[in-house]
Design an enzyme around this catalytic site. Structure first.
Site, PDB file in Angstrom:
ATOM      1  N   ALA A  29       0.808  -1.228   0.000  1.00  0.00           N
ATOM      2  CA  ALA A  29       0.000   0.000   0.000  1.00  0.00           C
ATOM      3  C   ALA A  29       0.841   1.279   0.000  1.00  0.00           C
ATOM      4  O   ALA A  29       0.459   2.282  -0.606  1.00  0.00           O
ATOM      5  CB  ALA A  29      -0.933  -0.005   1.204  1.00  0.00           C
ATOM      6  N   ASP A 109      -4.586  -1.688  -7.589  1.00  0.00           N
ATOM      7  CA  ASP A 109      -4.940  -0.450  -8.288  1.00  0.00           C
ATOM      8  C   ASP A 109      -4.472  -0.372  -9.737  1.00  0.00           C
ATOM      9  O   ASP A 109      -4.783   0.578 -10.443  1.00  0.00           O
ATOM     10  CB  ASP A 109      -4.400   0.759  -7.514  1.00  0.00           C
ATOM     11  CG  ASP A 109      -2.918   0.600  -7.144  1.00  0.00           C
ATOM     12  OD1 ASP A 109      -2.124   0.171  -8.014  1.00  0.00           O
ATOM     13  OD2 ASP A 109      -2.562   0.906  -5.991  1.00  0.00           O
ATOM     14  N   HIS A 126      -3.397  -9.969  -4.900  1.00  0.00           N
ATOM     15  CA  HIS A 126      -4.759  -9.704  -4.405  1.00  0.00           C
ATOM     16  C   HIS A 126      -5.710  -9.286  -5.516  1.00  0.00           C
ATOM     17  O   HIS A 126      -6.768  -8.731  -5.244  1.00  0.00           O
ATOM     18  CB  HIS A 126      -4.721  -8.649  -3.283  1.00  0.00           C
ATOM     19  CG  HIS A 126      -3.933  -9.086  -2.081  1.00  0.00           C
ATOM     20  ND1 HIS A 126      -3.447  -8.212  -1.135  1.00  0.00           N
ATOM     21  CD2 HIS A 126      -3.522 -10.327  -1.676  1.00  0.00           C
ATOM     22  CE1 HIS A 126      -2.780  -8.896  -0.198  1.00  0.00           C
ATOM     23  NE2 HIS A 126      -2.812 -10.170  -0.512  1.00  0.00           N
ATOM     24  N   CYS A 134     -16.587 -12.299 -14.271  1.00  0.00           N
ATOM     25  CA  CYS A 134     -17.559 -13.310 -13.875  1.00  0.00           C
ATOM     26  C   CYS A 134     -16.856 -14.341 -12.995  1.00  0.00           C
ATOM     27  O   CYS A 134     -15.762 -14.797 -13.329  1.00  0.00           O
ATOM     28  CB  CYS A 134     -18.145 -13.992 -15.110  1.00  0.00           C
ATOM     29  SG  CYS A 134     -19.146 -15.449 -14.702  1.00  0.00           S
ATOM     30  N   SER A 200       5.453  -2.080   2.012  1.00  0.00           N
ATOM     31  CA  SER A 200       4.668  -3.157   2.628  1.00  0.00           C
ATOM     32  C   SER A 200       5.153  -3.322   4.055  1.00  0.00           C
ATOM     33  O   SER A 200       6.361  -3.343   4.308  1.00  0.00           O
ATOM     34  CB  SER A 200       4.847  -4.468   1.875  1.00  0.00           C
ATOM     35  OG  SER A 200       4.235  -5.528   2.605  1.00  0.00           O
ATOM     36  N   ILE A 243       9.030   6.391  -0.790  1.00  0.00           N
ATOM     37  CA  ILE A 243       9.463   5.474  -1.841  1.00  0.00           C
ATOM     38  C   ILE A 243       9.811   6.221  -3.124  1.00  0.00           C
ATOM     39  O   ILE A 243      10.843   5.964  -3.741  1.00  0.00           O
ATOM     40  CB  ILE A 243       8.346   4.435  -2.104  1.00  0.00           C
ATOM     41  CG1 ILE A 243       8.199   3.553  -0.868  1.00  0.00           C
ATOM     42  CG2 ILE A 243       8.665   3.598  -3.338  1.00  0.00           C
ATOM     43  CD1 ILE A 243       6.906   2.801  -0.811  1.00  0.00           C
TER      44      ILE A 243
HETATM   45 ZN   LIG Z   1     -19.769 -16.033 -16.842  1.00  0.00          ZN
END
Ligand SMILES: [Zn+2]
Length: 254
Positions: A29, A109, A126, A134, A200, A243
């Site tokens: 993050a 992101d 993640h 779907c 992190s 950073i």
């Molecule tokens: Zn589907």
């Protein structure tokens, strides 16, 4: 190793980067907060104000699915407006130079891709919140389409191909980790000669396991984070600073 002088630390990092051939980054993050994306886990963050929606509840309850889309669209504009910063650009440069085979990220992101890192070199542990998919057939859906559907009485989006539930392409609490990404991250961590952790706090596993794995396999380990982490003692170099400023100087990009 940890000089009081920030300058010396950056010079040390620069020297490590210069003599390394397979540099792997793990980002969290902290790299994205510098682009204005709030850390949802930090105090006051959305996950501390609302109980996270577990994957099982999302599947079981239409109201939970509606609530997850309400939350998504509440933070959507902030996400959409965010652009990569100097930290992202420094990593993109290392990829372009052929020195960085992959960026492993805990972020959802899409800013590494936006900074120019090819899709196949970003390993998203993640998932990704900039689009939806779907849950059954993995067909991709754009958020603008979901928003149009949802705008009509909070109607839930349903896959036009198979009728499955549509969800942002993120890994929710209670959802299993993506196998292919985990395998890729594992493989790339073991080939690193320099592993750099950026933004992190290294408390969320399995992500936090990769620097340990790399280090044990002979890689050097650098941690750049505003706050101390649990793995500082393991690292060859720790830099507690921004950073963007650190990496842009260490790599020589703006
Ligand atoms: Zn589907």
């Amino acid at each position: 190793m940890r000089d009081a002088e920030g300058n010396d630390e950056i010079e040390s990092l620069s020297a490590l980067i210069a003599r390394s051939e397979r540099i792997v980054a793990l980002t969290g993050a902290g790299i994205s907060t510098e682009s204005g994306i709030p850390d949802f886990r930090s105090p006051g963050g959305i996950w501390t104000r609302y109980k996270p929606i577990e994957f099982g509840d999302f599947l079981a309850s239409a109201e939970m699915r509606r609530e997850s889309w309400r939350r998504k669209f509440a933070t959507h504009e902030t996400m959409q407006k965010a652009t990569p910063n100097a930290g992202h650009r420094a990593l993109a440069r290392l990829v372009e130079l052929g020195k960085m085979p992959a960026v492993i990220t805990q972020n959802i992101d899409g800013l590494h891709q936006a900074s120019g890192v090819p899709d196949d070199k970003v390993i998203e542990l993640h998932g990704n919140t900039t689009f939806a998919a779907c849950l059954d057939c993995r067909r991709r859906y754009e958020l603008d389409w979901v928003r149009e559907v949802f705008a009509v009485d909070e109607r839930l989006p349903v896959c036009t191909a198979c009728g499955g539930h549509i969800k942002t392409a993120t890994i929710s609490f209670g959802q299993s980790m993506p196998e292919a990404e985990m395998a890729k991250a594992h493989e790339v961590a073991l080939t690193a000669d320099l592993f750099i952790v950026l933004g992190s706090s290294l408390v969320v596993y399995p992500a936090a396991g990769f620097p340990v794995m790399a280090k044990r396999n002979g890689s050097r380990l650098v941690i750049v984070n505003r706050e101390p982490t649990d793995q500082d003692d393991l690292a060859d170099l720790v830099i507690n600073a921004e950073i963007g400023a650190t990496m842009s100087r260490a790599v020589g990009v703006n």
